[in-house]
Design a protein around this motif. Structure first.
Motif, short mmCIF file in Angstrom:
data_model
loop_
_atom_site.label_atom_id
_atom_site.label_comp_id
_atom_site.label_asym_id
_atom_site.label_seq_id
_atom_site.Cartn_x
_atom_site.Cartn_y
_atom_site.Cartn_z
N PHE A 111 0.85 -1.19 0.00
CA PHE A 111 0.00 0.00 0.00
C PHE A 111 0.88 1.24 0.00
CE2 PHE A 111 -2.79 -3.16 2.09
CZ PHE A 111 -3.88 -3.07 1.25
N HIS A 112 0.26 2.38 -0.28
CA HIS A 112 1.00 3.64 -0.22
C HIS A 112 1.52 3.92 1.18
CE1 HIS A 112 -1.54 5.09 -3.92
NE2 HIS A 112 -0.70 4.12 -4.20
N THR A 113 0.94 3.27 2.17
CA THR A 113 1.40 3.42 3.56
C THR A 113 2.70 2.66 3.82
OG1 THR A 113 0.11 1.48 4.18
CG2 THR A 113 -0.97 3.63 4.37
N GLY A 114 3.07 1.76 2.91
CA GLY A 114 4.29 0.97 3.06
C GLY A 114 4.04 -0.44 3.54
N GLN A 115 2.84 -0.74 4.05
CA GLN A 115 2.58 -2.08 4.53
C GLN A 115 2.22 -3.02 3.38
OE1 GLN A 115 -1.07 -0.33 6.62
NE2 GLN A 115 -1.60 -2.53 6.53
N ALA A 116 2.55 -4.29 3.56
CA ALA A 116 2.28 -5.28 2.51
C ALA A 116 0.80 -5.63 2.45
CB ALA A 116 3.12 -6.53 2.76
N MET A 117 0.30 -5.86 1.25
CA MET A 117 -1.09 -6.27 1.08
C MET A 117 -1.23 -7.77 1.34
SD MET A 117 -3.46 -6.33 -2.36
CE MET A 117 -2.74 -7.91 -2.88
N SER A 118 -2.31 -8.14 2.03
CA SER A 118 -2.58 -9.57 2.27
C SER A 118 -4.05 -9.85 2.01
CB SER A 118 -2.22 -9.94 3.71
OG SER A 118 -3.21 -9.44 4.59
N SER A 119 -4.41 -11.12 2.13
CA SER A 119 -5.80 -11.52 1.91
C SER A 119 -6.74 -10.87 2.93
CB SER A 119 -5.92 -13.04 1.99
OG SER A 119 -5.50 -13.50 3.28
N ALA A 120 -6.25 -10.56 4.13
CA ALA A 120 -7.10 -9.91 5.14
C ALA A 120 -7.54 -8.53 4.65
CB ALA A 120 -6.34 -9.80 6.45
N ASP A 121 -6.65 -7.83 3.96
CA ASP A 121 -7.00 -6.51 3.42
C ASP A 121 -8.07 -6.63 2.32
OD1 ASP A 121 -4.88 -5.14 4.91
OD2 ASP A 121 -3.54 -6.23 3.55
N VAL A 122 -7.93 -7.63 1.47
CA VAL A 122 -8.89 -7.83 0.38
C VAL A 122 -10.26 -8.17 0.94
CG1 VAL A 122 -9.44 -9.18 -1.68
CG2 VAL A 122 -7.05 -8.56 -1.19
N LYS A 123 -10.27 -9.12 1.88
CA LYS A 123 -11.55 -9.51 2.51
C LYS A 123 -12.19 -8.30 3.19
CE LYS A 123 -13.26 -12.11 6.52
NZ LYS A 123 -14.64 -12.17 6.03
N TYR A 124 -11.42 -7.54 3.95
CA TYR A 124 -11.95 -6.37 4.66
C TYR A 124 -12.56 -5.36 3.68
CZ TYR A 124 -12.02 -1.97 7.24
OH TYR A 124 -12.41 -0.78 7.79
N SER A 125 -11.83 -5.07 2.62
CA SER A 125 -12.26 -4.02 1.68
C SER A 125 -13.57 -4.38 0.99
CB SER A 125 -11.17 -3.78 0.64
OG SER A 125 -9.96 -3.39 1.26
N TYR A 126 -13.65 -5.61 0.49
CA TYR A 126 -14.87 -5.99 -0.23
C TYR A 126 -16.04 -6.27 0.73
CZ TYR A 126 -12.37 -5.93 -4.63
OH TYR A 126 -11.65 -5.51 -5.74
N ASP A 127 -15.74 -6.73 1.95
CA ASP A 127 -16.80 -6.86 2.94
C ASP A 127 -17.38 -5.49 3.29
OD1 ASP A 127 -17.08 -9.58 3.30
OD2 ASP A 127 -15.62 -9.71 4.94
N TRP A 128 -16.51 -4.49 3.43
CA TRP A 128 -16.99 -3.14 3.76
C TRP A 128 -17.84 -2.59 2.63
CZ3 TRP A 128 -17.47 1.96 2.68
CH2 TRP A 128 -17.72 2.83 3.75
N MET A 129 -17.39 -2.80 1.41
CA MET A 129 -18.12 -2.26 0.26
C MET A 129 -19.50 -2.91 0.10
SD MET A 129 -16.92 -2.34 -3.73
CE MET A 129 -18.13 -2.35 -5.07
N ARG A 130 -19.59 -4.22 0.34
CA ARG A 130 -20.86 -4.89 0.07
C ARG A 130 -21.85 -4.74 1.21
NH1 ARG A 130 -21.59 -10.25 1.81
NH2 ARG A 130 -20.00 -10.99 3.25
N ASP A 131 -21.43 -4.20 2.34
CA ASP A 131 -22.34 -3.98 3.47
C ASP A 131 -23.18 -2.74 3.16
OD1 ASP A 131 -23.63 -3.39 5.82
OD2 ASP A 131 -21.91 -3.83 7.11
N SER A 132 -24.46 -2.91 2.92
CA SER A 132 -25.32 -1.80 2.50
C SER A 132 -25.38 -0.69 3.55
CB SER A 132 -26.73 -2.31 2.18
OG SER A 132 -27.30 -2.92 3.32
N LYS A 133 -25.09 -1.01 4.80
CA LYS A 133 -25.14 0.01 5.86
C LYS A 133 -24.05 1.07 5.66
CE LYS A 133 -24.84 -2.73 9.45
NZ LYS A 133 -24.85 -4.04 8.84
N ASN A 134 -23.03 0.72 4.90
CA ASN A 134 -21.93 1.67 4.69
C ASN A 134 -22.21 2.64 3.54
OD1 ASN A 134 -20.36 0.59 6.79
ND2 ASN A 134 -19.61 -1.05 5.45
N GLY A 135 -23.21 2.36 2.74
CA GLY A 135 -23.68 3.33 1.76
C GLY A 135 -22.93 3.40 0.45
N SER A 136 -22.13 2.40 0.11
CA SER A 136 -21.44 2.45 -1.18
C SER A 136 -22.42 2.20 -2.32
CB SER A 136 -20.33 1.40 -1.25
OG SER A 136 -19.78 1.38 -2.56
#
Length: 524
Positions: A111-136
């Motif tokens: 990431f631009h933050t310098g930390q390595a990307m892992s499957s936990a990041d992918v799961k978190y990002s798409y889980d957040w997006m698909r949660d209708s309560k978050n309004g995406s």
């Protein structure tokens, strides 16, 4: 592009259905590579519009998507041929029942933050997006996903309740991206997108000053070694097309995408400036909110459609630099569109329009506001033309010009009224239609259509993996949309760019987004 696209999609789906992994091919990402390319330099891109914010999850403006794809990435990328290519995914395998997608992730992505990307990041990002309560606005595109697993650091598994043929294209760049796990825990996470980028893309945010400038700088830790070539890209907000033309001639900017193609005419003989014409996945529409005033009556919506002369609006708005459409953007017409002659309410018929208004009890006509957006110059002439056309059937139009931010708020609140719209799509019919026309909660149904038959067709179209059967479903949907015109798709404008000759290997993506900057380079 369109003629071969269905066959290419069929080939991709056949590969996936065979449970063989679809592998990433870096040479197909972000366009062709120029062997003469060299690194270094800075450029300025002139633009009449700017993103209201840089939040890739919540901000729906096309102006945001144009630039955020340079900073943020998903598991796939949509190439110029309309094929989803693995991006942050290294490969994908689909189960025989098409309900389980297993992604192996690229290694070495930071990431631009310098930390390595892992499957936990992918799961978190798409889980957040698909949660209708978050309004995406993109949440409905993932409504078929029931859960996401991350069994190890480089594997992500999407579990679906039903097949979704559009899933790879959904995981491209329009909404959402992969960001660090837990990013949204901070109360100010949304506004922070305007200050610091946290994506994995080739460019990082350097400065964003609304109403002035947006500056991106090269991500030195980018996982595609050697890319991007240009060190810094500045997007300068300009007051009008005349200023853009002068800035190109005076070398103050290097690139511009014109919203009114005719504005580039005077540049054709300008020394050191190239004007190019590109295919488009864009459309210019009039949207009709079914809950708004007289538009509640389908006969009024049909009367408006019958009074609109699309060819005349096309000529007035962009001097003919485009193609009249029915219910499909021109870049997907051959693959997914229905011939205009087979669609209802496409041919001007003033007598029938007047009769429909009379049936609706509006024989004397009525007054209505028509909304246009500041910065979209083509709408000014288009609105005047539409007003004259509707005057023939007694509809008196009051043109209202509003800021893009206000328009987006109305759009997301499903308070669109009677408005012009200008939007591009990723090249899949589900991504084009589902979010806009599927009833809530699966879709956003921005026009308050709430049409059960349309929703049923859109669900089936998303689930069907046979391209031929999919096309039949979307044909039926388009005929329904033409019968009840909650959106009058008028024309696709050609994309016209003007660029200084020192900018090399820039290909304008058909979506209108700036992916071409990633493999572009400067000659001096």
């Amino acid at each position: 592009m369109p003629g071969s696209r269905l066959r290419l999609i069929a080939g991709l789906l056949a590969t996936l259905a065979a449970a063989a992994p679809a592998l990433a091919d870096d040479s197909l990402i972000y366009g062709k590579t120029d062997p003469a390319a060299k690194a270094g330099g800075k450029i300025t891109v002139g633009s009449l519009i700017e993103p209201p914010s840089l939040d890739p999850f919540l901000q729906g403006a096309d102006a945001r998507i144009r630039v955020s794809g340079l900073m943020y990435q998903g598991l796939f990328f949509e190439d110029q041929a309309g094929i989803p290519r693995p991006l942050l995914a290294a490969s994908v395998t689909v189960a025989p029942d098409a309900k389980t997608y297993t992604f192996k992730l690229r290694e070495g992505v930071k990431f631009h933050t310098g930390q390595a990307m892992s499957s936990a990041d992918v799961k978190y990002s798409y889980d957040w997006m698909r949660d209708s309560k978050n309004g995406s606005p993109g949440a409905g595109d993932l409504s078929s996903v029931t859960s996401i697993d991350a069994p190890d650091a480089t594997t992500v598994v999407f579990n679906l309740s039903r097949p979704n043929a559009a899933l790879p294209m959904t995981l491209t760049n329009k909404y959402g991206a992969v960001v660090p796990n837990g990013y949204f825990a901070a109360a100010d996470a949304g506004t922070k997108f305007n200050e610091v980028s946290v994506g994995t893309g080739p460019y990082k945010l350097k400065v964003f000053r609304p109403n002035s400038v947006l500056v991106l700088e090269r991500n030195k830790d980018y996982w595609q070694k050697g890319l991007p070539y240009i060190d810094e890209v500045t997007f300068a907000t300009m007051p009008n097309s005349a200023a853009v033309v002068v800035a190109l001639q005076n070398r103050r900017i290097d690139l511009a995408l014109f919203s009114r193609p005719q504005d580039a005419e005077q540049l054709k003989t300008a020394p050191g400036v190239e004007v190019k014409r590109w295919p488009s996945l864009n459309q210019k529409t009039i949207d009709l909110d079914v809950k708004y005033a007289q538009l509640k009556d389908v006969r009024v919506r049909q009367a408006i459609a019958l009074a609109v002369d699309k060819e005349a609006v096309l000529k007035a708005s962009i001097a003919g630099y485009g193609t009249v459409i029915g219910t499909m953007v021109i870049g997907m017409q051959d693959s997914w569109g229905v011939p205009i002659a087979q669609l209802a309410n496409q041919k001007v018929d003033i007598a029938k329009a007047k009769a429909l208004l009379a049936e609706a009890g509006l024989a004397d006509g009525f007054d209505i506001d028509l909304t246009t957006i500041i910065g979209y110059d083509w709408m000014d002439a288009g609105a005047v033309t539409i007003a004259e056309q509707l005057k023939q059937i007694g509809i008196r139009v009051n043109i209202k010009k509003i800021d893009l931010g206000v328009w987006i708020r109305n759009f997301r609140a499903r308070e669109m009224g009677f408005t012009f719209n200008d939007w591009g799509t990723t090249p899949d019919p589900s991504l084009l239609f589902y979010r806009h026309f599927r009833a809530a909660p699966q879709g956003a149904d921005f026009r308050n259509w709430n049409n059960a038959k349309a929703s049923e067709l859109l669900d089936r179209g998303q689930e069907e993996t046979d391209p031929v059967k999919r096309k039949a479903i979307y044909t039926e949907f388009q005929k329904l949309l033409a019968e009840d015109p909650v959106s009058i798709m008028m024309f696709s404008a050609d994309l016209i760019t003007g660029q200084r000759d020192r900018l090399k290997n820039y290909d304008q993506h058909a979506t209108g987004w700036y992916f071409g900057l990633i493999k572009a380079w400067l000659a001096n």
